[in-house]
Every structure is written in C-alpha cells, then in structure tokens.
Design a protein around this motif. Structure first.
Motif, PDB file in Angstrom:
ATOM      1  N   ARG A  85     -34.302 172.277  24.096  1.00 33.94           N
ATOM      2  CA  ARG A  85     -33.713 172.849  25.288  1.00 33.94           C
ATOM      3  C   ARG A  85     -32.567 171.953  25.720  1.00 33.94           C
ATOM      4  O   ARG A  85     -32.545 170.854  26.033  1.00 33.94           O
ATOM      5  CB  ARG A  85     -34.827 172.725  26.503  1.00 33.94           C
ATOM      6  N   LEU A  86     -31.166 172.680  25.338  1.00 36.11           N
ATOM      7  CA  LEU A  86     -30.003 172.026  25.531  1.00 36.11           C
ATOM      8  C   LEU A  86     -29.276 172.600  26.611  1.00 36.11           C
ATOM      9  O   LEU A  86     -29.141 173.812  26.730  1.00 36.11           O
ATOM     10  CB  LEU A  86     -29.338 171.877  24.333  1.00 36.11           C
ATOM     11  N   PRO A  87     -28.286 171.602  27.464  1.00 37.61           N
ATOM     12  CA  PRO A  87     -27.370 172.316  28.394  1.00 37.61           C
ATOM     13  C   PRO A  87     -26.511 173.216  27.786  1.00 37.61           C
ATOM     14  O   PRO A  87     -26.253 173.126  26.771  1.00 37.61           O
ATOM     15  CB  PRO A  87     -26.630 171.053  28.906  1.00 37.61           C
ATOM     16  N   GLY A  88     -26.207 174.563  28.588  1.00 43.15           N
ATOM     17  CA  GLY A  88     -25.203 175.461  28.000  1.00 43.15           C
ATOM     18  C   GLY A  88     -25.713 176.313  26.939  1.00 43.15           C
ATOM     19  O   GLY A  88     -25.018 177.122  26.225  1.00 43.15           O
ATOM     20  N   GLY A  89     -27.053 176.354  26.818  1.00 45.16           N
ATOM     21  CA  GLY A  89     -27.602 177.026  25.718  1.00 45.16           C
ATOM     22  C   GLY A  89     -27.434 176.697  24.273  1.00 45.16           C
ATOM     23  O   GLY A  89     -27.308 177.479  23.437  1.00 45.16           O
ATOM     24  N   MET A  90     -26.793 175.554  24.118  1.00 43.71           N
ATOM     25  CA  MET A  90     -26.381 175.130  22.828  1.00 43.71           C
ATOM     26  C   MET A  90     -27.465 174.892  21.736  1.00 43.71           C
ATOM     27  O   MET A  90     -28.551 174.616  22.307  1.00 43.71           O
ATOM     28  CB  MET A  90     -25.631 173.573  22.915  1.00 43.71           C
ATOM     29  N   ILE A 223     -22.930 168.230  34.337  1.00 43.56           N
ATOM     30  CA  ILE A 223     -23.936 167.912  33.160  1.00 43.56           C
ATOM     31  C   ILE A 223     -23.480 168.966  32.016  1.00 43.56           C
ATOM     32  O   ILE A 223     -23.057 168.896  30.770  1.00 43.56           O
ATOM     33  CB  ILE A 223     -25.149 167.425  33.338  1.00 43.56           C
ATOM     34  N   GLU A 224     -23.808 170.113  32.549  1.00 40.07           N
ATOM     35  CA  GLU A 224     -23.661 171.262  31.276  1.00 40.07           C
ATOM     36  C   GLU A 224     -22.251 171.696  31.001  1.00 40.07           C
ATOM     37  O   GLU A 224     -22.060 171.663  29.755  1.00 40.07           O
ATOM     38  CB  GLU A 224     -24.441 172.658  32.139  1.00 40.07           C
ATOM     39  N   LYS A 225     -21.476 171.438  31.876  1.00 36.66           N
ATOM     40  CA  LYS A 225     -19.889 171.757  31.466  1.00 36.66           C
ATOM     41  C   LYS A 225     -19.518 170.603  30.473  1.00 36.66           C
ATOM     42  O   LYS A 225     -18.928 171.099  29.579  1.00 36.66           O
ATOM     43  CB  LYS A 225     -18.993 171.715  32.737  1.00 36.66           C
ATOM     44  N   GLN A 226     -19.809 169.472  30.578  1.00 34.26           N
ATOM     45  CA  GLN A 226     -19.422 168.434  29.945  1.00 34.26           C
ATOM     46  C   GLN A 226     -20.149 168.432  28.527  1.00 34.26           C
ATOM     47  O   GLN A 226     -19.500 168.238  27.438  1.00 34.26           O
ATOM     48  CB  GLN A 226     -19.609 166.997  30.710  1.00 34.26           C
ATOM     49  N   PHE A 227     -21.337 168.863  28.464  1.00 28.95           N
ATOM     50  CA  PHE A 227     -22.153 168.829  27.481  1.00 28.95           C
ATOM     51  C   PHE A 227     -21.678 169.965  26.221  1.00 28.95           C
ATOM     52  O   PHE A 227     -21.859 169.680  25.053  1.00 28.95           O
ATOM     53  CB  PHE A 227     -23.610 169.244  27.524  1.00 28.95           C
ATOM     54  N   ILE A 228     -21.224 170.879  27.000  1.00 25.98           N
ATOM     55  CA  ILE A 228     -20.456 172.007  25.914  1.00 25.98           C
ATOM     56  C   ILE A 228     -19.388 171.448  25.264  1.00 25.98           C
ATOM     57  O   ILE A 228     -19.248 171.827  24.178  1.00 25.98           O
ATOM     58  CB  ILE A 228     -20.200 173.188  26.999  1.00 25.98           C
ATOM     59  N   GLU A 229     -18.516 170.395  25.966  1.00 26.42           N
ATOM     60  CA  GLU A 229     -17.452 170.074  25.142  1.00 26.42           C
ATOM     61  C   GLU A 229     -17.976 168.852  24.293  1.00 26.42           C
ATOM     62  O   GLU A 229     -17.372 168.621  23.340  1.00 26.42           O
ATOM     63  CB  GLU A 229     -16.477 169.486  26.364  1.00 26.42           C
TER      64      GLU A 229
END
Length: 296
Positions: A85-90, A223-229
């Motif tokens: 389970r990862l932020p942004g649905g990665m 956190i989610e926004k930055q993890f997607i990057e």
C-alpha cells in the motif's frame, strides 16, 4: 476547548543493528520497553489517542507486550506499514526494506483526523517533550504550521561514540529555517562538542531534531504529493527511503507550511546498539530512585 490530540508511534522497523525487536526489549527496573515510557508520558501530557504503526508479521507479539498496556490507559489503534500500500496508488515493488518514516506516517492516515505528534518507537523522549508537543497541538497547530521538538545537543550525546544529529537553525521568531545533518558528533576530552567529520565545533545549547514532529492531517496529502514525485526516480533503488524530514524540508521550501521549533530541556536517550543498554538501564533506574514512573 482544547483540540483532541493523537500520538503516532513509528514501530515498524525491525531493529536490524540491534539484532532483535528493540521496540519490545525489556529495560530498567520495571522490565518495560522504552515504548511503555512513551505511552506513560503521552497520556500524562494529555494525548487522547495512540496509533501504533507496526508490521503485521510481529503484531501479536507487539500488542501483547506494549499494546495491551496502552489500551488500558487510552484509546489505542494499530496500523500496518505495508509494502503493498503506497501513497498515490503507486504500484508496489518487490523489496525488503520499508519505504521509510514518511510512508510509515502516511500508513496511519485512515485513523487520524486530528492534530497529532509522530515519533520513533525506540527512543526515550522525556515528559517535558510530550507536554510541549501536546500544548502546541492543542492550541497553535494549523494546516500551515507544524512543530518540531528541539533538544539541546548536549542532552542527546552518547558515551559510546559519535552520533548523527540534525542541527536546527531557527529565525528570531523560533521558526525552523534549516536542518543540517551532522553525522559524527562527539563530546571531546576538553569538554567541547565537535562534528568530527567537518571539524566544526558545536554548542551544548544547539537545538537538534530527534524526529519528534507535530502535524495536522494535511501532512498526509503533502506526503502523497511528494511520494508521487519521489517514486519514479527511486523505484529501482531498493535501499531508497522516503523520510519525513525531507518531506517537511520540501514543504518549507515551497511555502506549504512553517515549522515552529518547540524547545525542550528533556534528556533524550535511545538504544541503537546492544552496547547502549547498560546506560539506558542506569538512566531508568535513576528515574525510579527519583520517584518517577513508579506506577508504570
């Protein structure tokens, strides 16, 4: 009316350097984990709920030793830091190492809708630190203002060698400007404190970060926004980690939030290596003789 406050405890690390589940290693005269002291101090400071982020593989052992104690004092929840389970649905990647402290905090997002503090499971932070964090969360924290508990450098040194510390620089209003990681700090024979890597002499009263943060729930979106990057650049590096100080630093640089440094005089200590255990036991025994934590 004061806001409800939660303490999030990051306890999913396996303590590889220590050689066991150090989060549940019995210490001191009460043969309790440092986490018992964390729970005790948090409840006495006024926190209304505790959320433990753990690994599912040792959930029963953890809950039996620490969780049930917490449940007897305060509302207690458990979340798993899962590789799936990862932020942004990665998409998940086959790897052994957890994704780091920012991912651990994000893993608790469904259980937290109020201002919260976040800290490590394997450190002793001291009562004053919890009081400062709780008061800030109850009265000052908002979506544009986070907090960081700042310790006197001299209160965080080890007699067993060098330590790595994030040295904080604040503006005249007490807001964080920079955190500089100094990786080989040690007290010297002449009484000075030195970063042996750079040669820089540091002050006993320099404030350092020990990863004790105060947030509002909007940190989960950040956190989610930055993890997607972060993810596409680091997905092939199986040792890469997504750390909360980096997320906060980016939020500072982009103007998403300010960070108030909450000064504490508390003594910090932790168990990084087995060799640290005697010093920690001695410190806990000293508390007992002073009449502290006797009803733990």
């Amino acid at each position: 009316m004061k806001k409800k406050t939660t303490l999030l405890v990051m306890a999913a690390g396996m303590g590889s350097r220590f050689g066991s589940l150090k989060q549940i290693t019995p210490l001191g005269p009460h043969q309790k984990a440092l986490l018992h002291y964390t729970v005790y101090d948090a409840v006495h400071a006024g926190f209304n709920k505790i959320v433990f982020v753990i690994r599912e593989s040792f959930a029963k052992e953890f809950i039996d030793f620490v969780g049930k104690y917490s449940e007897g004092l305060v509302e207690t929840k458990y979340c798993y830091q899962s590789m799936e389970r990862l932020p942004g649905g990665m998409p998940p990647i086959e790897r052994e190492k957890p994704w780091g402290t920012a991912h651990a905090i994000w893993s608790a997002k469904d259980e937290i809708n109020e201002p919260f503090a976040a800290l490590n499971a394997d450190d002793f932070y001291g009562n004053d630190a919890f009081v400062k964090a709780h008061d800030f969360l109850s009265n000052e924290a908002n979506s544009q203002e986070y907090g960081l508990v700042g310790y006197r450098l001299a209160s965080t040194l080890s007699e067993n060698g060098t330590v790595s510390r994030g040295v904080c620089e604040s503006d005249s209003n007490g807001y964080l400007m920079t955190v500089t990681e100094r990786t080989k700090i040690a007290a010297q024979a002449d009484g000075t404190i030195k970063d042996e890597e750079s040669g820089l002499i540091l002050k006993a009263d320099d404030l350092v970060s020990m990863n004790f943060w105060a947030f509002t729930p909007n940190i989960f979106q950040e956190i989610e926004k930055q993890f997607i990057e972060f993810y596409p650049i680091n997905k092939d590096n199986l040792k890469s980690e997504f750390y909360i100080p980096k997320v906060v630093d980016q939020a500072l640089k982009t103007g998403v939030a300010k960070v108030k440094v909450l000064k504490t005089d508390a003594k910090w200590f932790g168990v990084t290596y087995k060799e640290d255990t005697p010093d920690v036991n001695a410190a806990l025994e000293a508390f007992d003789k002073e009449g502290k934590y006797q009803d733990l």
